[in-house]
Design an enzyme around this catalytic site. Structure first.
Site, PDB file in Angstrom:
ATOM      1  N   SER A  23       0.814  -1.226   0.000  1.00 17.21           N
ATOM      2  CA  SER A  23       0.000   0.000   0.000  1.00 17.21           C
ATOM      3  C   SER A  23       0.842   1.268   0.000  1.00 17.21           C
ATOM      4  O   SER A  23       1.861   1.361   0.700  1.00 17.21           O
ATOM      5  CB  SER A  23      -0.881   0.050   1.265  1.00 17.21           C
ATOM      6  OG  SER A  23      -1.851  -0.958   1.240  1.00 17.21           O
ATOM      7  N   TYR A 159      -8.818   3.445 -17.225  1.00 18.15           N
ATOM      8  CA  TYR A 159      -8.977   4.121 -15.923  1.00 18.15           C
ATOM      9  C   TYR A 159     -10.448   4.502 -15.716  1.00 18.15           C
ATOM     10  O   TYR A 159     -10.924   4.632 -14.586  1.00 18.15           O
ATOM     11  CB  TYR A 159      -8.047   5.342 -15.812  1.00 18.15           C
ATOM     12  CG  TYR A 159      -7.773   5.720 -14.373  1.00 18.15           C
ATOM     13  CD1 TYR A 159      -7.204   4.813 -13.484  1.00 18.15           C
ATOM     14  CD2 TYR A 159      -8.090   6.982 -13.899  1.00 18.15           C
ATOM     15  CE1 TYR A 159      -6.963   5.156 -12.165  1.00 18.15           C
ATOM     16  CE2 TYR A 159      -7.849   7.338 -12.576  1.00 18.15           C
ATOM     17  CZ  TYR A 159      -7.282   6.414 -11.721  1.00 18.15           C
ATOM     18  OH  TYR A 159      -7.054   6.747 -10.408  1.00 18.15           O
ATOM     19  N   LYS A 166     -11.228  11.233  -9.826  1.00 17.13           N
ATOM     20  CA  LYS A 166      -9.958  11.854  -9.410  1.00 17.13           C
ATOM     21  C   LYS A 166      -9.904  13.322  -9.844  1.00 17.13           C
ATOM     22  O   LYS A 166      -9.283  14.150  -9.172  1.00 17.13           O
ATOM     23  CB  LYS A 166      -8.762  11.085  -9.982  1.00 17.13           C
ATOM     24  CG  LYS A 166      -8.572   9.682  -9.403  1.00 17.13           C
ATOM     25  CD  LYS A 166      -8.208   9.678  -7.925  1.00 17.13           C
ATOM     26  CE  LYS A 166      -7.681   8.323  -7.471  1.00 17.13           C
ATOM     27  NZ  LYS A 166      -7.530   8.220  -6.014  1.00 17.13           N
TER      28      LYS A 166
END
Ligand code: NAD
Length: 258
Positions: A23, A159, A166
């Site tokens: 992560s 994406y 985003k």
């Protein structure tokens, strides 16, 4: 232990979104610890506990808390704990995203309202909510950092839905920076190149993105979670005191390519 050029001695904060050793949150928490910060680190799902508990040593034994941002009682408990422990916060890292698989794998044109709303809720509005709760604790100013991606700005194959989500996140960063700046609270997005994490594995054909980054980025390398951590330390430290509202690419320069 890596030597840190920027000091976070005496600084306290929250790092969210730890799932495992891959992560981005892990890279951030490690770098912040190495720079001297004290932290609470959160994971989003009870099943992650067995993966994150063995990682505490490298992060300086931070307190670990379960915090699903859809569960307001868990979010409240997190800020209450930070208040009890330190009575102040200097930084908060928001490192989480989610989109339902079917919506993520389809065209943006076809995405469902529920899927869009859920992705916006967890990946964007949760940053706004966490900032709102952090604000009263950032009495001496502070730094709020979220994670974005180049697909916010340009169309990146596969994406899909996360692109507009985003983009909203990056725009929120600018508005929040303008609103919180007078209180000395700085707000940023870091936009890393592709990193092989669990979240990334949800993007179809992610390996093509990673290969392209490795072979075509000016520095010919993949970004690591440690690269992101170093940038987070810089932004949150005194060295970043005159920066706010930016989206910083930590991507070996890949974003300058056509
Ligand atoms: P990751 O899978 O390690 O982390 C994603 C985290 O989001 C997990 O810890 C998960 O528990 C958390 N999460 C999901 N739903 C949640 C909820 N309801 N409440 C709380 N937490 C929740 O993957 P990562 O790549 O480290 O992702 C971190 C951030 O970095 C994301 O915002 C992602 O979009 C961004 N990012 C990743 C890359 C990449 O290539 N990996 C590139 C650019 C940006």
């Amino acid at each position: 232990m890596t030597t840190q050029p920027f000091s976070m001695q005496g600084k306290t904060g929250i790092v969210t979104g730890l799932a495992n050793a891959d992560s981005i949150a892990y890279g951030c928490a490690r770098a912040l610890h190495q720079a001297g910060a004290e932290m609470i680190v959160t994971y989003g799902h009870p099943k992650a506990e067995s993966h994150v508990r063995p990682l505490v040593g490298e992060m300086g034994d931070p307190e670990l808390m379960l915090c699903d941002v859809l569960d307001q009682s868990q979010v409240d408990a997190l800020f209450q704990r930070a208040d009890e422990r330190w009575g102040k916060l200097d930084f908060l890292i928001h490192s989480m995203a989610f989109a339902p698989r079917d919506d993520l794998h389809g065209r943006v044109v076809d995405c469902s309202w529920d899927g869009f709303a859920q992705a916006m809720n967890i990946s964007c509005h949760s940053f706004i909510r966490l900032a709102r709760q952090a604000e009263p604790l950032m009495k001496e100013g502070g730094t709020l950092i979220t994670l974005s991606y180049y697909g916010a700005e340009k169309v990146v194959d596969n994406y899909n839905l996360m692109g507009p989500v985003k983009a909203a996140l990056e725009s929120s960063v600018r508005y929040m920076a303008a609103e919180l700046g007078p209180r000395g609270i700085r707000v940023h997005a870091i936009s890393p190149g592709p990193i092989r994490t669990r979240a990334a594995s949800g993007i179809q054909d992610f390996e093509t993105l990673a290969r392209d980054a490795e072979t075509r980025s000016p520095l010919r390398r993949l970004t690591t979670v440690d690269d992101v951590g170093q940038c987070a330390v810089f932004l949150a430290s005194g060295a970043g005191q005159s920066l706010t509202g930016s989206t910083l690419y930590v991507d070996a320069g890949h974003n300058i390519r056509a």
